[in-house]
Design an enzyme around this catalytic site. Sequence first.
Site, PDB file in Angstrom:
ATOM      1  N   LYS A 100      -7.848  -2.186  -9.000  1.00 51.15           N
ATOM      2  CA  LYS A 100      -8.674  -1.160  -8.719  1.00 51.15           C
ATOM      3  C   LYS A 100      -9.239  -0.330 -10.082  1.00 51.15           C
ATOM      4  CE  LYS A 100     -10.567  -0.190  -5.137  1.00 51.15           C
ATOM      5  NZ  LYS A 100     -11.704  -0.784  -4.381  1.00 51.15           N
ATOM      6  N   THR A 119      -9.297   4.197  -5.198  1.00 47.38           N
ATOM      7  CA  THR A 119      -8.097   4.510  -4.507  1.00 47.38           C
ATOM      8  C   THR A 119      -7.436   5.601  -5.368  1.00 47.38           C
ATOM      9  OG1 THR A 119      -5.954   4.038  -3.626  1.00 47.38           O
ATOM     10  CG2 THR A 119      -7.196   2.560  -5.405  1.00 47.38           C
ATOM     11  N   ASP A 120      -6.740   6.394  -4.762  1.00 43.84           N
ATOM     12  CA  ASP A 120      -5.775   7.328  -5.571  1.00 43.84           C
ATOM     13  C   ASP A 120      -4.890   6.362  -6.264  1.00 43.84           C
ATOM     14  OD1 ASP A 120      -4.142   6.828  -3.310  1.00 43.84           O
ATOM     15  OD2 ASP A 120      -3.868   8.783  -2.748  1.00 43.84           O
ATOM     16  N   GLU A 121      -4.462   5.253  -5.713  1.00 44.73           N
ATOM     17  CA  GLU A 121      -3.178   4.449  -6.368  1.00 44.73           C
ATOM     18  C   GLU A 121      -3.296   4.150  -7.792  1.00 44.73           C
ATOM     19  OE1 GLU A 121      -1.762   1.332  -4.046  1.00 44.73           O
ATOM     20  OE2 GLU A 121      -2.040   2.289  -2.108  1.00 44.73           O
ATOM     21  N   TYR A 130      -2.598  -4.597  -7.075  1.00 46.77           N
ATOM     22  CA  TYR A 130      -3.710  -4.015  -6.173  1.00 46.77           C
ATOM     23  C   TYR A 130      -4.357  -2.848  -7.032  1.00 46.77           C
ATOM     24  CZ  TYR A 130      -6.295  -0.981  -2.922  1.00 46.77           C
ATOM     25  OH  TYR A 130      -7.011   0.025  -2.589  1.00 46.77           O
TER      26      TYR A 130
HETATM   27  P1  NAD Z   1     -10.296  -3.687   4.384  1.00 51.63           P
HETATM   28  O1  NAD Z   1      -9.341  -4.677   3.763  1.00 51.63           O
HETATM   29  O2  NAD Z   1     -10.104  -3.185   5.728  1.00 51.63           O
HETATM   30  O3  NAD Z   1     -11.712  -4.467   4.275  1.00 51.63           O
HETATM   31  C1  NAD Z   1     -12.310  -5.096   3.166  1.00 51.63           C
HETATM   32  C2  NAD Z   1     -13.518  -5.572   3.396  1.00 51.63           C
HETATM   33  O4  NAD Z   1     -14.114  -6.383   2.330  1.00 51.63           O
HETATM   34  C3  NAD Z   1     -13.380  -6.838   4.501  1.00 51.63           C
HETATM   35  O5  NAD Z   1     -14.618  -6.726   5.531  1.00 51.63           O
HETATM   36  C4  NAD Z   1     -13.432  -8.008   3.892  1.00 51.63           C
HETATM   37  O6  NAD Z   1     -13.895  -9.302   4.781  1.00 51.63           O
HETATM   38  C5  NAD Z   1     -14.477  -7.740   2.748  1.00 51.63           C
HETATM   39  N1  NAD Z   1     -14.292  -8.475   1.277  1.00 51.63           N
HETATM   40  C6  NAD Z   1     -13.076  -8.801   0.752  1.00 51.63           C
HETATM   41  N2  NAD Z   1     -13.187  -9.756  -0.068  1.00 51.63           N
HETATM   42  C7  NAD Z   1     -14.486  -9.910  -0.422  1.00 51.63           C
HETATM   43  C8  NAD Z   1     -15.380 -10.572  -0.952  1.00 51.63           C
HETATM   44  N3  NAD Z   1     -14.800 -11.474  -1.999  1.00 51.63           N
HETATM   45  N4  NAD Z   1     -16.984 -10.573  -0.903  1.00 51.63           N
HETATM   46  C9  NAD Z   1     -17.246 -10.010   0.081  1.00 51.63           C
HETATM   47  N5  NAD Z   1     -16.529  -9.054   0.980  1.00 51.63           N
HETATM   48  C10 NAD Z   1     -15.059  -9.085   0.817  1.00 51.63           C
HETATM   49  O7  NAD Z   1     -10.332  -2.669   3.476  1.00 51.63           O
HETATM   50  P2  NAD Z   1     -10.449  -1.001   3.785  1.00 51.63           P
HETATM   51  O8  NAD Z   1      -9.212  -0.344   3.877  1.00 51.63           O
HETATM   52  O9  NAD Z   1     -11.450  -0.765   4.555  1.00 51.63           O
HETATM   53  O10 NAD Z   1     -10.755  -0.720   2.239  1.00 51.63           O
HETATM   54  C11 NAD Z   1     -12.105  -0.562   1.592  1.00 51.63           C
HETATM   55  C12 NAD Z   1     -12.280  -0.094   0.223  1.00 51.63           C
HETATM   56  O11 NAD Z   1     -11.766   1.254   0.212  1.00 51.63           O
HETATM   57  C13 NAD Z   1     -11.650  -0.971  -0.665  1.00 51.63           C
HETATM   58  O12 NAD Z   1     -12.435  -0.934  -1.818  1.00 51.63           O
HETATM   59  C14 NAD Z   1     -10.344  -0.185  -0.927  1.00 51.63           C
HETATM   60  O13 NAD Z   1      -9.674  -0.262  -2.185  1.00 51.63           O
HETATM   61  C15 NAD Z   1     -10.859   1.442  -0.868  1.00 51.63           C
HETATM   62  N6  NAD Z   1      -9.868   2.245  -0.208  1.00 51.63           N
HETATM   63  C16 NAD Z   1      -9.165   2.069   0.918  1.00 51.63           C
HETATM   64  C17 NAD Z   1      -8.123   3.098   1.314  1.00 51.63           C
HETATM   65  C18 NAD Z   1      -7.321   2.876   2.520  1.00 51.63           C
HETATM   66  O14 NAD Z   1      -6.435   3.821   2.802  1.00 51.63           O
HETATM   67  N7  NAD Z   1      -7.485   1.663   3.410  1.00 51.63           N
HETATM   68  C19 NAD Z   1      -7.969   4.310   0.620  1.00 51.63           C
HETATM   69  C20 NAD Z   1      -8.762   4.498  -0.650  1.00 51.63           C
HETATM   70  C21 NAD Z   1      -9.447   3.585  -1.035  1.00 51.63           C
HETATM   71  O1  DAU Z   2      -3.409   5.566  -1.341  1.00 49.90           O
HETATM   72  C1  DAU Z   2      -4.450   4.669  -0.945  1.00 49.90           C
HETATM   73  C2  DAU Z   2      -4.288   3.250  -0.468  1.00 49.90           C
HETATM   74  O2  DAU Z   2      -3.629   3.403   0.588  1.00 49.90           O
HETATM   75  C3  DAU Z   2      -5.429   2.397  -0.353  1.00 49.90           C
HETATM   76  O3  DAU Z   2      -5.766   2.099  -1.708  1.00 49.90           O
HETATM   77  C4  DAU Z   2      -4.800   0.855   0.012  1.00 49.90           C
HETATM   78  O4  DAU Z   2      -5.956  -0.057   0.445  1.00 49.90           O
HETATM   79  C5  DAU Z   2      -4.249   1.021   1.490  1.00 49.90           C
HETATM   80  O5  DAU Z   2      -3.573  -0.150   1.786  1.00 49.90           O
HETATM   81  C6  DAU Z   2      -3.009   2.088   1.183  1.00 49.90           C
HETATM   82  O6  DAU Z   2      -1.875   1.580   0.446  1.00 49.90           O
HETATM   83  P1  DAU Z   2      -0.387   1.884   0.888  1.00 49.90           P
HETATM   84  O7  DAU Z   2       0.378   0.731   0.147  1.00 49.90           O
HETATM   85  O8  DAU Z   2      -0.016   3.396   0.558  1.00 49.90           O
HETATM   86  O9  DAU Z   2      -0.667   1.781   2.244  1.00 49.90           O
HETATM   87  P2  DAU Z   2       0.408   0.965   3.428  1.00 49.90           P
HETATM   88  O10 DAU Z   2      -0.195   1.148   4.971  1.00 49.90           O
HETATM   89  O11 DAU Z   2       0.587  -0.430   3.204  1.00 49.90           O
HETATM   90  O12 DAU Z   2       1.997   1.932   3.318  1.00 49.90           O
HETATM   91  C7  DAU Z   2       2.039   3.165   3.576  1.00 49.90           C
HETATM   92  C8  DAU Z   2       3.408   3.419   3.261  1.00 49.90           C
HETATM   93  O13 DAU Z   2       4.318   2.802   4.200  1.00 49.90           O
HETATM   94  C9  DAU Z   2       3.717   2.954   1.773  1.00 49.90           C
HETATM   95  O14 DAU Z   2       4.876   3.838   1.264  1.00 49.90           O
HETATM   96  C10 DAU Z   2       4.666   1.547   2.105  1.00 49.90           C
HETATM   97  C11 DAU Z   2       5.315   1.886   3.422  1.00 49.90           C
HETATM   98  N1  DAU Z   2       5.420   0.838   4.482  1.00 49.90           N
HETATM   99  C12 DAU Z   2       4.283   0.052   4.743  1.00 49.90           C
HETATM  100  C13 DAU Z   2       4.367  -1.161   5.789  1.00 49.90           C
HETATM  101  C14 DAU Z   2       3.105  -2.014   6.039  1.00 49.90           C
HETATM  102  C15 DAU Z   2       6.702   0.509   5.279  1.00 49.90           C
HETATM  103  O15 DAU Z   2       7.418   1.363   5.224  1.00 49.90           O
HETATM  104  N2  DAU Z   2       6.515  -0.595   6.223  1.00 49.90           N
HETATM  105  C16 DAU Z   2       5.500  -1.318   6.498  1.00 49.90           C
HETATM  106  O16 DAU Z   2       5.741  -2.214   6.947  1.00 49.90           O
END
Ligand code: NAD
Ligand code: DAU
Length: 348
Positions: free
Chosen positions: A160, A131-133, A156
């Site tokens: 990562k 992630t970019d975080e 988180y």
């Molecule tokens: P998600 O939470 O939707 O899915 C995570 C999956 O991992 C689920 O299916 C869960 O059952 C599985 N999992 C969790 N713990 C586990 C364990 N101990 N063993 C096996 N499986 C397990 O997540 P996502 O949003 O699809 O993110 C996927 C990946 O991409 C993550 O590594 C996250 O850090 C990364 N990522 C997410 C975003 C985003 O915006 N969602 C952006 C950048 C990177």
């Molecule tokens: O940048 C990549 C990341 O983006 C991933 O690595 C994470 O897995 C993914 O969850 C996401 O993280 P964020 O914290 O940016 O996403 P989230 O959707 O939780 O929040 C997006 C923005 O919105 C953040 O500034 C917080 C705000 N927010 C979020 C929620 C859930 C609100 O204002 N209200 C809310 O209820």
Amino acid sequence: MKKILITGGAGFIGSHVVRRFVKNYANYHIFNLDALTYAGNLENIADIEKSSNYTFIKGDIVNADFINQLFEKHQFDGVIHLAAESHVDRSITDPLAFVKTNVIGTMNLLNAAKTIWTNDANDKRFYHVSTDEVYGSLGATGLFTETTPYDPNSPYSASKASSDHFVRAYGETYGLPYVITNCSNNYGPNHFPEKLIPLFINNIINNKALPVYGDGKYTRDWLYVIDHAIAIDLVFHNGKNHETYNIGGFNEWQNIDLVRLLCRQMDGKLGREAGESEKLITHVKDRPGHDLRYAIDASKINKELGWKPSVTFEEGLNQTIDWFLANEEWLKNVTSGEYSKYYEKQYS
Ligand code: NAD
Ligand code: DAU
């Protein structure tokens, strides 16, 4: 036939990656390893579950013995590791769960890969999806590049960042062939409704409050999930060993502007009067340690691998809303926990 392990393939991004690989690569057998936590949902990939080049394995990456046995048995040629605890708010209330899955789980996969890949590691690949975080927070200007120092702020992102460091360390110390990508915020079909966009779509449908954290002036760089899956495919096949690539949408939005846009689009689609959904916006207490701004410089992956987002934000958001409106049953199931019944039916 090459054996590719994809972890977290029942989750949001993982399900799109699994589908793409199963459909596009008949020469691969795809093993989808997922613990089916609250975020894992086999309904996300129900359309490919009968494919002959696909196997689902329910299992926890935190269990080292299980992971070692799995690698010993299948002798995977590649790993695309997505399984993680992914929600920042949950990491604030239960950081240890993030250390277990994101750090120890990744370590278990690294150790198992290192053990089976000792002799002919050149044609193998360990791909860590990150992630970019990890880069922390930007001020009003600037972009994250691949050389931006790590500076994670939430449990988180610290977990990562830690797992990224271990992947890189295994490359340096043991010669493990790896690539890492750091991607910005994804959105799209199957997004779990705890994250901003799907949560707010669900709340607008149900006329519930839209809880905007703080003043809503926080900025995120949004990318359509299928464009992330395309990037992962490209990097897995053509990325350079021991390299990191940033992936982003060139698409920055302040939360409050994004929420207003979403409200306008939802009003149109739900046949509501203009401005009706905006009335649901409620400013609530801020997230602790809330990062102000993320924005990715994706020029490296663009120049080296020719990747760029294929859909505009307007198209992507439109398709996402349409998907959620057409799949209200999915939404109801994941918000009520009904989806675990699908799993019980299929795999117990
Ligand atoms: P998600 O939470 O939707 O899915 C995570 C999956 O991992 C689920 O299916 C869960 O059952 C599985 N999992 C969790 N713990 C586990 C364990 N101990 N063993 C096996 N499986 C397990 O997540 P996502 O949003 O699809 O993110 C996927 C990946 O991409 C993550 O590594 C996250 O850090 C990364 N990522 C997410 C975003 C985003 O915006 N969602 C952006 C950048 C990177
Ligand atoms: O940048 C990549 C990341 O983006 C991933 O690595 C994470 O897995 C993914 O969850 C996401 O993280 P964020 O914290 O940016 O996403 P989230 O959707 O939780 O929040 C997006 C923005 O919105 C953040 O500034 C917080 C705000 N927010 C979020 C929620 C859930 C609100 O204002 N209200 C809310 O209820």
